[in-house]
Design an enzyme around this catalytic site. Structure first.
Site, short mmCIF file in Angstrom:
data_model
loop_
_atom_site.label_atom_id
_atom_site.label_comp_id
_atom_site.label_asym_id
_atom_site.label_seq_id
_atom_site.Cartn_x
_atom_site.Cartn_y
_atom_site.Cartn_z
N GLY A 190 0.79 -1.19 0.08
CA GLY A 190 -0.08 -0.08 -0.14
C GLY A 190 0.78 1.36 -0.13
O GLY A 190 1.86 1.34 0.60
N ALA A 211 15.77 10.89 -0.27
CA ALA A 211 16.68 10.65 0.90
C ALA A 211 17.64 9.66 0.39
O ALA A 211 18.98 9.74 0.69
CB ALA A 211 16.11 10.64 2.17
N CYS A 231 2.62 -8.07 -5.79
CA CYS A 231 3.26 -9.02 -6.89
C CYS A 231 3.42 -10.51 -6.25
O CYS A 231 3.99 -10.75 -5.31
CB CYS A 231 4.87 -8.61 -6.69
SG CYS A 231 6.12 -9.75 -7.87
N ASP A 234 -1.43 2.65 8.80
CA ASP A 234 -2.20 1.87 10.01
C ASP A 234 -1.62 2.23 11.32
O ASP A 234 -2.20 1.82 12.30
CB ASP A 234 -2.46 0.46 9.57
CG ASP A 234 -3.18 0.26 8.06
OD1 ASP A 234 -3.85 1.47 7.74
OD2 ASP A 234 -3.30 -0.75 7.42
N LYS A 279 -17.43 19.26 10.72
CA LYS A 279 -17.80 19.76 12.18
C LYS A 279 -18.63 21.04 11.67
O LYS A 279 -19.42 21.45 12.59
CB LYS A 279 -16.68 19.99 13.35
CG LYS A 279 -16.09 18.59 13.94
CD LYS A 279 -15.36 18.85 14.91
CE LYS A 279 -15.86 18.53 16.51
NZ LYS A 279 -14.68 18.65 17.32
N ARG A 304 -7.30 -1.36 8.83
CA ARG A 304 -7.39 -2.74 8.87
C ARG A 304 -7.99 -3.11 10.51
O ARG A 304 -8.87 -2.48 10.79
CB ARG A 304 -6.29 -3.56 8.54
CG ARG A 304 -5.92 -3.44 7.13
CD ARG A 304 -4.75 -4.30 6.72
NE ARG A 304 -3.65 -3.71 7.31
CZ ARG A 304 -2.33 -4.27 6.74
NH1 ARG A 304 -2.26 -4.98 5.95
NH2 ARG A 304 -1.38 -3.49 7.13
#
Ligand code: ADP
Length: 320
Positions: A11, A22, A73, A127, A154, A171
């Site tokens: 992901g 970097a 993959c 996550d 809001k 998840r």
């Protein structure tokens, strides 16, 4: 060491580009050539790669996603695919590999390391469920995206006396819902790590309404329920107009936050230094503010990172 390779896998998340940059800049500073592999491990199977220069990474730092692209993959799950990946790295003359990705990508990195490839893994997943790091790359930007969306919501919730249920990714990990719930002042953060009672929630919403507070935000982690189901249950029980917002992939994109840019710089530079020092088979992480290293063999059996109990206590004290 003359040449190393870098790939982004699984992901995508914000900060991947900054990390590639970097790695490239740090590699070039150390007289290394850096090869960018396209579409994660698939690029090793299909031999899709390019030499990266400072020009290749120019203008990428502030852009979300990954310009090398990412892919799942399936070949890497079987021995012939893993062997082919190693052969491609040997053919291109790469003496080390930096893998930027989530837990699946780290399993792939571990398999390559077992076959003799010097590998450094960098945890990247919104996550924040990768063990042995306080924060993964992309988490902070995702949180900022959520806060921006909820702050907008809001405004409209308060104009129309509405309850909103906001569904976050993650998840089976409630980190994004919990931390964004604390940071945006939600009434509830429903997460898979803690049981909740919809009747109690409805009673509380009703009490708030009777006190004159007629709009509410309920954060729900995708692993704790579907926003629409929760909204339907509230509407059916107490008749409140309840709208939903499923944030989905919006959370993953956008310009990386300053935190993620700095983390990307530290991870990328440390990965190159580690390879130059002959280190292999480790995942970098953030531990109490420092960049730490953990054996990949330990990481891949480490399970999902648990939510810090102090965060749960903090939320409870604040009435979330
Ligand atoms: P993430 O890295 O975000 O967790 P995935 O779980 O989809 O995403 O893993 C990304 C890729 O890593 C997979 O498509 C596959 O190529 C590779 N991968 C995952 N698990 C393994 C494994 N057990 N062995 C080798 N490669 C793996």
């Amino acid at each position: 060491m003359k040449r190393i390779a870098v790939l982004t896998s699984g992901g995508d998340c914000s900060g991947m580009n900054a990390t590639i940059r970097a790695v490239v800049r740090s590699g070039l500073s150390n007289n290394l050539e850096v090869i960018g592999i396209q579409k994660g491990y698939q690029g090793l199977i299909d031999q899709q790669y390019e030499l990266l220069t400072t020009k290749s990474v120019s203008g990428k730092l502030q852009v979300g996603g990954t310009f090398l692209q990412s892919a799942r993959c399936l070949e890497m799950l079987e021995e012939p695919g893993r062997r082919r990946a190693v052969e491609t790295l040997q053919e291109m003359g790469a003496e080390g590999l930096v893998v930027i990705g989530g837990d699946g990508s780290h399993r792939g990195a571990y398999e390559l390391q077992k076959r003799g490839v010097p590998v450094i893994a960098i945890p990247a997943s919104i996550d924040n469920d990768i063990p042995f790091t306080d924060m993964s790359l992309g988490v902070d930007t995702a949180l900022n995206n959520i806060l921006h969306a909820v702050d907008c919501l809001k405004d409209t919730a308060s104009s129309h006396d509405r309850t909103f249920v906001v569904e976050t990714m993650g998840r089976d990990c409630g980190y994004l819902a919990l931390v964004s719930g604390i940071a945006c002042g939600a009434e509830y953060a429903l997460i898979p790590e803690s049981a909740y009672d919809i009747d109690e929630i409805c009673k509380h919403l009703l009490r708030r309404f009777q006190e004159g507070r007629d709009n509410s935000i309920i954060m729900v982690a995708e692993g704790a329920g579907k926003a629409q189901d929760i909204a339907d249950q509230i509407k059916n029980r107490i008749g409140f107009e309840t709208r939903i917002m499923v944030l989905g992939h919006y959370q993953r994109g956008g310009s990386p936050s300053s935190f993620d840019r700095l983390l990307a710089a530290r991870f990328g530079v440390t990965a190159v230094e580690a390879l130059l020092q002959g280190t292999s088979g480790i995942m970098l992480g953030l531990g109490c503010g420092a960049i730490i290293q953990t054996d990949l063999g330990k990481v891949i059996v480490g399970g999902r990172r648990k939510i810090d109990a102090t965060l749960l206590k903090l939320a409870a004290t604040l009435g979330i």
